[in-house]
Design an enzyme around this catalytic site. Structure first.
Site, short mmCIF file in Angstrom:
data_model
loop_
_atom_site.label_atom_id
_atom_site.label_comp_id
_atom_site.label_asym_id
_atom_site.label_seq_id
_atom_site.Cartn_x
_atom_site.Cartn_y
_atom_site.Cartn_z
N HIS A 142 0.84 -1.21 0.00
CA HIS A 142 0.00 0.00 0.00
C HIS A 142 0.87 1.26 0.00
O HIS A 142 0.64 2.19 -0.78
CB HIS A 142 -0.92 -0.01 1.22
CG HIS A 142 -1.70 1.26 1.41
ND1 HIS A 142 -2.69 1.66 0.55
CD2 HIS A 142 -1.60 2.24 2.35
CE1 HIS A 142 -3.19 2.82 0.96
NE2 HIS A 142 -2.53 3.19 2.04
N TYR A 253 -2.17 17.10 3.14
CA TYR A 253 -1.36 16.17 3.96
C TYR A 253 0.09 16.59 4.20
O TYR A 253 0.74 16.05 5.08
CB TYR A 253 -1.42 14.75 3.38
CG TYR A 253 -0.40 14.43 2.30
CD1 TYR A 253 -0.58 14.90 1.00
CD2 TYR A 253 0.73 13.67 2.58
CE1 TYR A 253 0.34 14.59 0.02
CE2 TYR A 253 1.66 13.37 1.60
CZ TYR A 253 1.46 13.83 0.32
OH TYR A 253 2.37 13.54 -0.65
N LYS A 262 -9.41 12.26 6.53
CA LYS A 262 -9.47 10.95 7.16
C LYS A 262 -10.41 10.87 8.35
O LYS A 262 -10.86 9.78 8.70
CB LYS A 262 -8.08 10.55 7.66
CG LYS A 262 -6.97 10.72 6.66
CD LYS A 262 -7.05 9.71 5.55
CE LYS A 262 -6.52 8.37 5.98
NZ LYS A 262 -6.50 7.42 4.87
N THR A 358 -4.03 0.45 5.68
CA THR A 358 -4.63 -0.26 4.55
C THR A 358 -3.84 -1.52 4.22
O THR A 358 -2.62 -1.48 4.12
CB THR A 358 -4.66 0.67 3.33
OG1 THR A 358 -5.32 1.87 3.72
CG2 THR A 358 -5.40 0.05 2.17
MN MN Z 1 -6.06 4.37 7.36
#
Ligand code: MN
Length: 424
Positions: A142, A253, A262, A358
């Site tokens: 990821h 971010y 998020k 993730t």
């Molecule tokens: Mn996450």
């Protein structure tokens, strides 16, 4: 104390379907509202929910030192605080009581009426009051995929990534149980080729396929816990959909990491499957090269073989499984995450939740987010009803499922299922 509850030869006098996630060897813990509008702590065997508060009042836990109201609470935090010996004793007692050869409760109709519920008679609640929520970024696949998309192939993994489990502190206030709908968030985004941001509904709402572990009180301020003892403080795991708004995330971010992209919602499955129940499913973690620093070096098998899948179900249509992954792909395991979290003396408490990050596998059909599955929208995902998705549409329902299986039995998590509603 041995883990009698995991005896593969045991069967229950309650009916359990052959492919059930909840055989008598599972005995997860959750919190539910009963048909009498009472909130209680409970467990589940097959499709029967069991009121542990009522069982305790009827004297079935008398040989275990428990406070009178330990199960008559609206969260599991106090029970989790009691520690592993108590969790194990309670699971063992439940296994014995519902064993096919035990008639003490089986033959008592009045008691059964007080204790047993069909699933449609109860409403699952958030199982713990989450004091603090931390999310990691622990799947190499990821991190490499997202890094490649955001920074290019040569800078995909940041220089720290192979040396420590990267994480950030999330918001516990927006952790919600399965079946609670999620609103498409609004926020600032920078449209492609634009120089100034705009405000509006996110156009890139995504799921993240994760699991989360729930801890008990682990350490005092200033103390660290060692990697050898880290798992002692892990009560159990749930499925975790860490909803994400990729366009908001991409603009906000740098430099401090995830924020409003998020923290609008994270959905969890309502039954916490204990680490004890997962014992038979331990496997090796991916080989770590370079070798981590000494405090992160562990012995034995610290990963778990948990099959995971994500399905998207459009409004009044059939569902399509869009990803199949496995918890064992995680580069950094839970023991390493918890050890790293406390190495500076940060206290971890009962009911804290730690998202795995993730969980993407090595192949494109095992990626754990739409961002990766559709490669930031360049390759739309085909659904079985003929439509396609780059991200999640309004009124889509996203479903995460997970289970372990060996030759003896299957231990599962059920599902976490949530519908995305349009922006307010
Ligand atoms: Mn996450």
């Amino acid at each position: 104390m041995p883990n009698y509850a995991n005896d593969p030869n045991r069967s229950s006098w309650l009916h359990v379907d052959a492919d059930s996630d909840f055989p008598i060897q599972n005995i997860p813990f959750g919190v539910f509202l009963t048909r009498n509008d009472i909130i209680t702590i409970g467990t589940r065997i097959g499709d029967t929910a069991i009121d542990l508060g009522a069982l305790h009042q009827l004297g079935y836990f008398d040989e275990i030192p428990l406070t009178d109201d330990i199960f008559l609470q609206d969260t599991l935090n106090d029970f989790i605080l009691d520690g592993r010996q108590t969790w194990r004793a309670v699971r063992n007692k439940i296994a014995t009581l519902f064993d096919v050869n035990n008639t003490s409760l089986k033959s008592n109709t009045a008691h059964k009426d007080k204790v047993l519920f069909k699933l449609n008679e109860i409403e699952m609640q958030l199982p713990v009051q989450v004091g603090d929520y931390t999310d990691f970024y622990a799947s190499r696949e990821h991190a490499t995929n997202v890094g490649t998309m955001f920074r290019g192939k040569d800078n995909a993994l940041m220089p720290n990534w192979l040396h420590l489990p990267v994480g950030y502190h999330g918001r516990s206030s927006s952790i919600i149980p399965s079946d609670i709908p999620v609103r498409r968030p609004k926020g600032q985004t920078l449209p492609p080729d634009a120089e100034t941001p705009i405000f509006g509904a996110s156009k890139a709402v995504d799921f993240e396929l994760e699991m989360a572990f729930i801890t008990t009180d682990a350490n005092d301020l200033g103390d660290a816990i060692s990697i050898d003892e880290a798992e002692e403080y892990i009560f159990g795991l749930v499925l975790f959909n860490d909803w994400s708004a990729r366009d908001i995330q991409r603009w906000e971010y740098v430099p401090l990491g995830p924020f409003l992209g998020k923290n609008f919602a994270s959905s969890i499955s309502p039954w916490i499957v204990t680490l004890d129940a997962l014992e038979p499913f331990r496997v090796d973690s991916p080989k770590q090269e370079p070798k981590p620093l000494e405090y992160l070096q562990y012995k034995g098998k610290k990963s778990f073989d948990i099959n995971l899948e994500v399905a998207i179900q459009p409004e009044s249509s059939i569902e399509t499984v869009v990803s199949r992954s496995n918890f064992k792909y995680m580069y950094w395991n839970m023991a390493q995450q918890l050890t790293h979290h406390t190495v500076n003396g940060c206290p971890v408490c009962s009911g804290d939740m730690m998202g795995s990050g993730t969980i993407s596998g090595p192949t494109p059909d095992s990626y754990g987010s739409m961002l990766e599955l559709s490669w930031k929208g360049e390759k739309p995902v085909q659904l079985d009803d003929g439509t396609e998705r780059k991200f999640i549409n309004d009124y889509d329902t996203v479903i995460l499922r997970g289970h372990c299986k060996n030759k003896n039995y299957r231990i599962g998590f059920g599902e976490v299922k949530s519908k995305l509603l349009p922006a307010k």
